[in-house]
Design a protein around this motif. Structure first.
Motif, short mmCIF file in Angstrom:
data_model
loop_
_atom_site.label_atom_id
_atom_site.label_comp_id
_atom_site.label_asym_id
_atom_site.label_seq_id
_atom_site.Cartn_x
_atom_site.Cartn_y
_atom_site.Cartn_z
N SER A 332 0.62 5.40 3.75
CA SER A 332 0.19 5.87 5.07
C SER A 332 -1.32 5.69 5.20
CB SER A 332 0.57 7.34 5.28
OG SER A 332 -0.09 8.16 4.32
N GLY A 333 -1.77 5.33 6.41
CA GLY A 333 -3.19 5.19 6.71
C GLY A 333 -3.58 6.11 7.84
N SER A 334 -4.76 6.75 7.67
CA SER A 334 -5.15 7.79 8.62
C SER A 334 -6.57 7.56 9.09
CB SER A 334 -5.01 9.17 7.97
OG SER A 334 -5.56 10.18 8.78
N ASP A 335 -6.93 8.32 10.15
CA ASP A 335 -8.29 8.28 10.67
C ASP A 335 -9.29 8.98 9.76
OD1 ASP A 335 -7.49 6.83 12.78
OD2 ASP A 335 -7.94 8.32 14.35
N ASP A 336 -8.79 9.71 8.75
CA ASP A 336 -9.72 10.38 7.84
C ASP A 336 -10.29 9.43 6.79
OD1 ASP A 336 -7.53 9.94 6.26
OD2 ASP A 336 -7.08 12.05 5.88
N GLY A 337 -9.96 8.12 6.89
CA GLY A 337 -10.52 7.11 6.00
C GLY A 337 -9.83 6.99 4.67
N SER A 338 -8.57 7.43 4.58
CA SER A 338 -7.85 7.37 3.30
C SER A 338 -6.51 6.70 3.49
CB SER A 338 -7.64 8.79 2.73
OG SER A 338 -6.77 9.53 3.56
N VAL A 339 -6.07 6.07 2.39
CA VAL A 339 -4.71 5.52 2.29
C VAL A 339 -4.01 6.29 1.18
CG1 VAL A 339 -3.32 3.49 1.79
CG2 VAL A 339 -5.44 3.25 3.08
N ARG A 340 -2.87 6.89 1.54
CA ARG A 340 -2.14 7.70 0.56
C ARG A 340 -0.80 7.05 0.24
NH1 ARG A 340 -3.70 13.32 -0.02
NH2 ARG A 340 -5.63 13.72 1.16
N PHE A 341 -0.41 7.19 -1.03
CA PHE A 341 0.87 6.69 -1.51
C PHE A 341 1.74 7.89 -1.88
CE2 PHE A 341 -2.21 3.37 -2.20
CZ PHE A 341 -1.56 2.23 -1.75
N TRP A 342 2.91 7.98 -1.26
CA TRP A 342 3.79 9.13 -1.46
C TRP A 342 5.08 8.68 -2.16
CZ3 TRP A 342 1.59 13.48 1.02
CH2 TRP A 342 0.62 13.20 1.99
N GLU A 343 5.63 9.62 -2.92
CA GLU A 343 6.98 9.42 -3.44
C GLU A 343 7.95 9.93 -2.38
OE1 GLU A 343 9.50 10.07 -7.55
OE2 GLU A 343 7.99 11.55 -6.98
N VAL A 344 8.88 9.07 -1.97
CA VAL A 344 9.73 9.38 -0.82
C VAL A 344 10.59 10.61 -1.09
CG1 VAL A 344 11.67 8.51 0.55
CG2 VAL A 344 9.72 7.01 0.06
N CYS A 345 11.20 10.69 -2.26
CA CYS A 345 12.19 11.75 -2.49
C CYS A 345 11.56 13.11 -2.70
CB CYS A 345 13.04 11.40 -3.71
SG CYS A 345 14.04 9.91 -3.45
N SER A 346 10.32 13.17 -3.16
CA SER A 346 9.72 14.46 -3.48
C SER A 346 8.56 14.83 -2.57
CB SER A 346 9.24 14.46 -4.94
OG SER A 346 8.22 13.49 -5.11
#
Length: 651
Positions: A332-346
């Motif tokens: 996910s990319g946001s206006d806060d200047g960060s790209v986050r990688f999430w685990e879908v199931c948790s």
């Protein structure tokens, strides 16, 4: 007028005129008029004869020779001082100069006075009958028999006239119908008994009676508050309940003129003029029979129905999300200047990369043999290697990034795009490549094989709006040499070498092998916002900022096969599922609508499109709702990102 009254004064048959009850004689005029003895007949009867009548001796009175034209008459008017009192006598055909007494008589008649100066118009009235009511009548003579019996003489006359009309000897007087300059009231006789009995009679629309709002001193509850007035001014004139704002005046004298009076009368005339004159016979059809028989949503399962997980961690608008080909990771990319990688199931955040700017778009490489992510921010496209896979996939990803041939310099596409490798802290965070663009990048999208990606830079003044980059050879090219409009988004065909380019109002399809445009789709919307291509490649959906979702069948037509208007605000994102017959749309109204879209192999059978679920959960923030939507690659799940800085999973 004056001349007409002078002619009356010269007429021998009107020389004895009665004003009031006193007749007087114009003896001064008899000297002229007694010469012609033809009587009171039209002068036009003597138009074709040289004479105009007969005198007392029975001799003809010949017409005087008149050779005066309009010019002579004008000169006579200018030069003759007696012209203003000269009158032409039709009885004798000569011009007569009126005396002072005759002019005075005419002036008195013009002023509405009596001709006789000595006549008293206010003399007391003579009462011929007394005002006293008498007991006995003046006469007690019995009524004649003829007063109550039909007249035989009149009956005989009427019978003769009827017989003459039947035989055609006597024709009734023809009434000349002058249709020019006449205006008819179309609704004048609408209440007549003949029209009212007609089954097709349609009465004129009535003006609604005025209520308390129209009063110049209405009750306080009918006056607008500040909020109601502001809401009234924001609404369209057609959506307002009242065409005016109720106002209060202390007295009727202070009420000004209505400024829209003429416009209101004109609208009323249009209502009457455009009202249908004939009542259409309505066909008695059950409205439910007109609705197509759609399958029940239960029969179309599986599709997402409930909110399962919420991914929290961003502090700004989450503009873009993307799921890895394996379905295990979410970026996910946001206006806060960060790209986050999430685990879908948790819903656990596995990794966060600070890129130093508002992220406009993220796209995961669709090739399952590599693990790469493209990120668009400002005028740079970053290629990230998140290392969220096994060693074999990570090695193949590094091999692809370093696959440039030895001895070949990094290519710079048209001198505008610069490729560079990340260094230092960026390299430690996972950034591998940086592609510098001349303008701000709004979207990145991958080709299905994972070696090419396209970037979009909307700019209406330049043809440098779309770049296609080859990752293995680090080359960039601008496929278009001409500006075709403001590009909104692009997409690769999943199977064939086609390239979809969506501008504000249309979608162009280009053949990359032949390098030509093959088709142009008309979206029938004001501003396209997003686009998605069906996995089969023969269908396209596009969302627009005017709340529409258009489904195109590429084999059928260049116009939308179906327009869906389920959203109340702008559609921000659309997506197809790779395996299931599902597609979804995200809107600023805070909802995600999931639809079932079955595409048949039979070309004669149209696609089946059924809305199955409205998913809600995002909170409206700054008039923005859901900004992006995407499906899980293998499961019937849908992810949505919103302006409330959250990502939600519906299963």
């Amino acid at each position: 007028d004056w001349k007409h009254l002078a002619h009356i004064a010269l007429d021998p048959h009107q020389c004895c005129v009665s004003y009031g009850s006193t007749p007087f004689l114009w003896t001064t005029l008899l000297l002229y008029d007694i010469r012609n003895t033809v009587g009171n007949i039209p002068v036009e009867w003597y138009k074709d004869f040289p004479h105009i009548g007969y005198n007392l001796d029975g001799k003809k009175i010949y017409k005087p020779i008149r050779n005066k034209d309009e010019l002579d008459d004008f000169l006579d008017k200018m030069e003759n001082p007696e012209y203003w009192r000269t009158v032409h006598d039709k009885q004798t055909g000569s011009d007569i100069v009126l005396s002072d007494d005759q002019v005075e008589l005419v002036n008195r008649l013009q002023r509405g006075q009596f001709g006789d100066v000595n006549f008293n118009e206010y003399e007391p009235m003579v009462e011929f009958f007394s005002s006293d009511v008498m007991i006995h009548p003046i006469t007690n003579r019995p009524a004649d028999k003829r007063s109550f019996i039909p007249s035989l003489t009149e009956k005989e006359k009427v019978s003769k006239l009827v017989h003459a009309i039947k035989m055609g000897w006597l024709k009734p007087r023809r009434v000349e119908d002058d249709g020019r300059g006449r205006y008819y009231d179309l609704w004048a006789s609408e209440d007549s008994s003949i029209l009212a009995r007609h089954r097709m009679h349609l009465p004129a629309p009535k003006i609604p009676l005025p209520g308390h709002h129209e009063s110049y001193n209405p009750p306080p509850e009918y006056l607008f508050t500040d909020e109601e007035r502001a809401l009234w001014e924001q609404q369209d004139p057609g959506d307002r309940k009242l065409p005016f704002v109720p106002r209060k005046y202390s007295s009727l004298r202070q009420v000004p003129a209505f400024s829209h009076f003429i416009h209101e009368r004109f609208e009323r005339c249009l209502d009457l003029y455009l009202c249908p004159r004939q009542r259409k016979m309505r066909v008695n059809v059950n409205p439910e029979d007109l609705i197509p028989q759609l399958p029940k949503p239960k029969d179309l399962q599986p599709f997402p129905t409930t909110q399962s997980l919420v991914y929290r961690g961003h502090s700004g608008l989450v503009r873009s999300i993307s799921v890895s080909p394996s379905g295990q990771w979410l970026a996910s990319g946001s206006d806060d200047g960060s790209v986050r990688f999430w685990e879908v199931c948790s819903s656990r955040c596995m990794k966060m990369v600070q890129v130093g700017g508002a992220v406009k778009s993220v796209a995961w490489n669709p090739n399952p043999s590599v693990c790469l992510l493209a990120v668009a921010l400002d005028s740079v496209v970053l290629i990230l290697s998140p290392s969220l896979a096994d060693k074999q996939v990570i090695l193949s990803s590094e091999r692809l990034l370093s696959a440039q041939q030895e001895g070949e310099e990094p290519a710079e596409g048209n001198g505008s795009v610069v490729w560079s490798e990340a260094e230092g802290e960026e390299l430690n965070q996972g950034v591998r490549l940086k592609i510098q663009h001349p303008k701000a990048v709004h979207q990145v999208v991958w080709h299905a094989k994972g070696d090419y990606l396209a970037s979009v830079m909307p700019d209406n003044t330049s043809h440098l709006q779309v770049y296609i980059h080859q990752l293995s050879r680090r080359r960039s090219q601008n496929p278009f040499s001409r500006n075709k409009g403001l590009v909104q988004c692009v997409s690769f065909h999943p199977i064939r070498p086609y390239f979809f380019v969506a501008t504000q109002r249309s979608i162009r399809i280009y053949n990359l092998v032949k390098q030509e445009m093959t088709k142009k789709l008309q979206a029938n919307s004001k501003w396209i916002s997003s686009m998605a291509v069906h996995p089969g490649g023969d269908h396209v959906i596009c969302g627009s900022y005017d709340c529409k979702l258009s489904w195109f069948d590429l084999d059928l037509s260049t116009k939308p096969y179906k327009m869906l208007r389920h959203h109340k605000k702008a559609v921000r994102g659309v997506a197809y599922h790779r395996l299931y017959p599902l597609f979804a749309s995200a809107s600023d109204d805070g909802s995600v609508i999931v639809c079932h879209g079955t595409v048949y192999n039979d070309l004669l059978q149209n696609p089946l499109i059924v809305p199955v679920k409205v998913l809600r959960g995002h909170v409206m923030t700054h008039d923005l709702g859901v900004l992006d939507v995407t499906f899980h690659p293998t499961q019937p799940w849908v992810f949505s990102s919103g302006a409330d800085a959250t990502i939600r999973l519906f299963t």
